[in-house]
Design a protein around this motif. Structure first.
Motif, PDB file in Angstrom:
ATOM      1  N   ASN A  56       0.526  -1.292  -0.481  1.00 51.65           N
ATOM      2  CA  ASN A  56       0.133  -0.154   0.024  1.00 51.65           C
ATOM      3  C   ASN A  56       0.789   0.979  -0.242  1.00 51.65           C
ATOM      4  OD1 ASN A  56      -2.403  -1.301  -0.157  1.00 51.65           O
ATOM      5  ND2 ASN A  56      -3.692  -0.233   1.582  1.00 51.65           N
ATOM      6  N   TYR A  76      -7.790  -0.095  -1.213  1.00 48.14           N
ATOM      7  CA  TYR A  76      -8.758  -0.421  -0.289  1.00 48.14           C
ATOM      8  C   TYR A  76      -9.479  -1.935   0.099  1.00 48.14           C
ATOM      9  CZ  TYR A  76     -11.241   4.207  -0.116  1.00 48.14           C
ATOM     10  OH  TYR A  76     -11.704   4.913   0.052  1.00 48.14           O
ATOM     11  N   ARG A  79      -6.348  -2.878   2.107  1.00 38.65           N
ATOM     12  CA  ARG A  79      -6.780  -2.916   3.748  1.00 38.65           C
ATOM     13  C   ARG A  79      -7.596  -3.934   4.248  1.00 38.65           C
ATOM     14  NH1 ARG A  79     -10.640   2.350   4.737  1.00 38.65           N
ATOM     15  NH2 ARG A  79     -11.888   0.708   3.431  1.00 38.65           N
ATOM     16  N   ASP A  80      -8.735  -4.104   3.347  1.00 36.53           N
ATOM     17  CA  ASP A  80      -9.870  -4.437   3.949  1.00 36.53           C
ATOM     18  C   ASP A  80      -9.233  -6.637   3.630  1.00 36.53           C
ATOM     19  OD1 ASP A  80     -11.374  -2.845   3.730  1.00 36.53           O
ATOM     20  OD2 ASP A  80     -12.434  -2.991   1.476  1.00 36.53           O
ATOM     21  N   ILE A  83      -7.131  -6.118   7.870  1.00 40.53           N
ATOM     22  CA  ILE A  83      -8.380  -6.229   9.057  1.00 40.53           C
ATOM     23  C   ILE A  83      -8.662  -7.680   9.198  1.00 40.53           C
ATOM     24  CG2 ILE A  83     -10.405  -5.346   9.452  1.00 40.53           C
ATOM     25  CD1 ILE A  83      -9.693  -2.759   8.373  1.00 40.53           C
ATOM     26  N   GLU A 105      -2.322  -0.878  11.692  1.00 32.59           N
ATOM     27  CA  GLU A 105      -3.522  -1.258  10.802  1.00 32.59           C
ATOM     28  C   GLU A 105      -3.931   0.284  10.561  1.00 32.59           C
ATOM     29  OE1 GLU A 105      -8.049  -2.009  11.965  1.00 32.59           O
ATOM     30  OE2 GLU A 105      -6.615  -3.781  12.392  1.00 32.59           O
ATOM     31  N   PRO A 106      -3.509   1.246  11.757  1.00 35.97           N
ATOM     32  CA  PRO A 106      -4.056   2.960  11.199  1.00 35.97           C
ATOM     33  C   PRO A 106      -3.381   3.476  10.430  1.00 35.97           C
ATOM     34  CG  PRO A 106      -3.906   2.840  13.865  1.00 35.97           C
ATOM     35  CD  PRO A 106      -3.551   0.787  13.050  1.00 35.97           C
ATOM     36  N   GLU A 109      -4.989   3.023   7.132  1.00 41.82           N
ATOM     37  CA  GLU A 109      -6.289   3.605   6.576  1.00 41.82           C
ATOM     38  C   GLU A 109      -5.671   5.184   6.269  1.00 41.82           C
ATOM     39  OE1 GLU A 109      -9.114   3.583   7.856  1.00 41.82           O
ATOM     40  OE2 GLU A 109      -9.042   1.438   7.914  1.00 41.82           O
ATOM     41  N   VAL A 112      -5.406   5.356   2.759  1.00 36.84           N
ATOM     42  CA  VAL A 112      -6.460   6.013   2.423  1.00 36.84           C
ATOM     43  C   VAL A 112      -7.390   7.032   2.184  1.00 36.84           C
ATOM     44  CG1 VAL A 112      -8.715   5.028   2.163  1.00 36.84           C
ATOM     45  CG2 VAL A 112      -7.169   2.759   2.262  1.00 36.84           C
ATOM     46  N   GLU A 113      -7.226   7.642   3.362  1.00 34.18           N
ATOM     47  CA  GLU A 113      -7.452   9.136   3.609  1.00 34.18           C
ATOM     48  C   GLU A 113      -6.645  10.061   3.093  1.00 34.18           C
ATOM     49  OE1 GLU A 113     -10.392  10.467   5.072  1.00 34.18           O
ATOM     50  OE2 GLU A 113     -11.010   8.178   5.758  1.00 34.18           O
TER      51      GLU A 113
END
Length: 132
Positions: A56, A76, A79-80, A83, A105-106, A109, A112-113
């Motif tokens: 990523n 995305y 990320r999924d 998790i 993990e963050p 996120e 993605v943001e």
């Protein structure tokens, strides 16, 4: 660009982007510090998960210079997947290793943001005039 005043409408967004990148750096730094104190061999499943984060980061690098919706979609999905894998691993790996993975993990996120922020910075062909 050097020597050009920044677009005032984008300055706040760019500042937010820099702050988010700093959070990504901090999450990596603290997780690496925890991993160094672990002093045990990390499991193969954890390495696969960490490889998703690395992927990523590389995808974001490409998206930063040239926005590509397919790469963003892949981010995305990664990320999924990450998790889901962590939920499956919680009983199979040592707690210290799980802590490192959950602390990482963050990063996914934040990345993605950041793609959303990049989309807001894109130049569009026609700029609408600003009303005062």
């Amino acid at each position: 660009k050097r020597g050009y005043p920044p677009d005032p409408e984008k300055v706040t967004v760019i500042y937010h982007m820099i702050a988010m990148l700093d959070k990504v750096r901090d999450a990596i730094k603290y997780s690496a510090r925890d991993a160094a104190f672990l002093r045990k061999k990390v499991s193969e499943s954890s390495i696969k998960n960490l490889a998703l984060i690395n992927e990523n980061l590389q995808l974001f690098y490409g998206v930063f210079y040239k926005y590509d919706a397919k790469r963003v979609t892949e981010m995305y999905q990664n990320r999924d997947t990450y998790i889901r894998r962590i939920k499956d691993l919680k009983e199979k790996i040592p707690p210290a290793e799980l802590l490192i993975l959950t602390n990482m993990e963050p990063i996914l996120e934040f990345l993605v943001e950041l793609t959303k922020i990049l989309l807001s910075l894109q130049e569009y062909p026609a700029k609408t005039p600003r009303l005062l």
